[in-house]
Design an enzyme around this catalytic site. Sequence first.
Site, PDB file in Angstrom:
ATOM      1  N   CYS A 236       0.834  -1.202   0.000  1.00  0.00           N
ATOM      2  CA  CYS A 236       0.000   0.000   0.000  1.00  0.00           C
ATOM      3  C   CYS A 236       0.869   1.253   0.000  1.00  0.00           C
ATOM      4  CB  CYS A 236      -0.900   0.008   1.232  1.00  0.00           C
ATOM      5  SG  CYS A 236      -1.869   1.519   1.418  1.00  0.00           S
ATOM      6  N   ASN A 245       1.859  -8.689  -0.649  1.00  0.00           N
ATOM      7  CA  ASN A 245       0.605  -9.457  -0.658  1.00  0.00           C
ATOM      8  C   ASN A 245       0.964 -10.935  -0.672  1.00  0.00           C
ATOM      9  OD1 ASN A 245      -0.057  -6.797  -1.877  1.00  0.00           O
ATOM     10  ND2 ASN A 245      -2.094  -7.683  -2.046  1.00  0.00           N
TER      11      ASN A 245
END
Length: 297
Positions: A236, A245
């Site tokens: 992010c 991720n």
Amino acid sequence: MQVQVVEVGPRDGLQNEKEMIPTEGKIRLIERLVEAGLQRVEASSFVNPRWIPQLADAAEVCRALPQLPGVRYSALVPNLKGLERARECGLTEVAVFMSASETHNLKNINKTIAETFPVLRETTREALALGMRVRGYVSTVFGCPYEGEVSLDSSRRVTEELVAMGVYEVSIGDTIGVATPRQVHEVFAALVKDVTTERLAGHFHDTRGTGLANVAAALEEGIRTFDSSIGGLGGCPYAPGAAGNISTEDLVYLLHGMGYQTGIDLVKLTEAGAYMQELLGRPLPSKVLQAALAQKG
């Protein structure tokens, strides 16, 4: 037993990349992902290109998506303007997003949580009126880079608000990869009582090496939908240190090994990961991808 995998690499995976990826490369990546059997792909984001230049070509990418039976594409939209752009490209599904922590929401959306609700309510209402599906994301559920611990009450409140707006599914995010299985059990056990397992998804990052352990914990709470990113790309922009991720290859390997069905061909999936790695010109974090490439020699 079936588990749905939502591929977020083309959006969440690429949004942090500084080197611009050619539009053709993004389209080819999505084609390869779909060829591997993925049926839910988040293709891009219609946020202001000034904030995320890497996804400035969202319209071009979405117009070129391969249309195949059973395959659903979505894009992130922050407001009505983003929704309009997504609709013009022919998308039938969008995702809205906000944080469970006040400071991250301010950094990410430039609004308080209370100020965000009316914007998302209006966007969701319009999308539903157009016959579109709407998914919701809740970031920083398990911890915030600015505030530390995030109260379960805050996560429950935001999740309930999104469900009340009419989203069909809420993705519960460990944005900075701090969650552990015990916390995952606690959070999902509470949220499942408020909503249902069918309307919740897990979105984990592997920043501290706990991503797949957290998936296993969520599975035990009845969660059957998980977000992941090809090769383990992602992070992010508004959460320092949030890289990583969980990898789609690693997730699918785990699920298949535990006896779950995904409809995904792991060999073709690793080929998609290898393509992405070649496109970026550097190794990607996926352990299953690296093992497959090592076996090939």
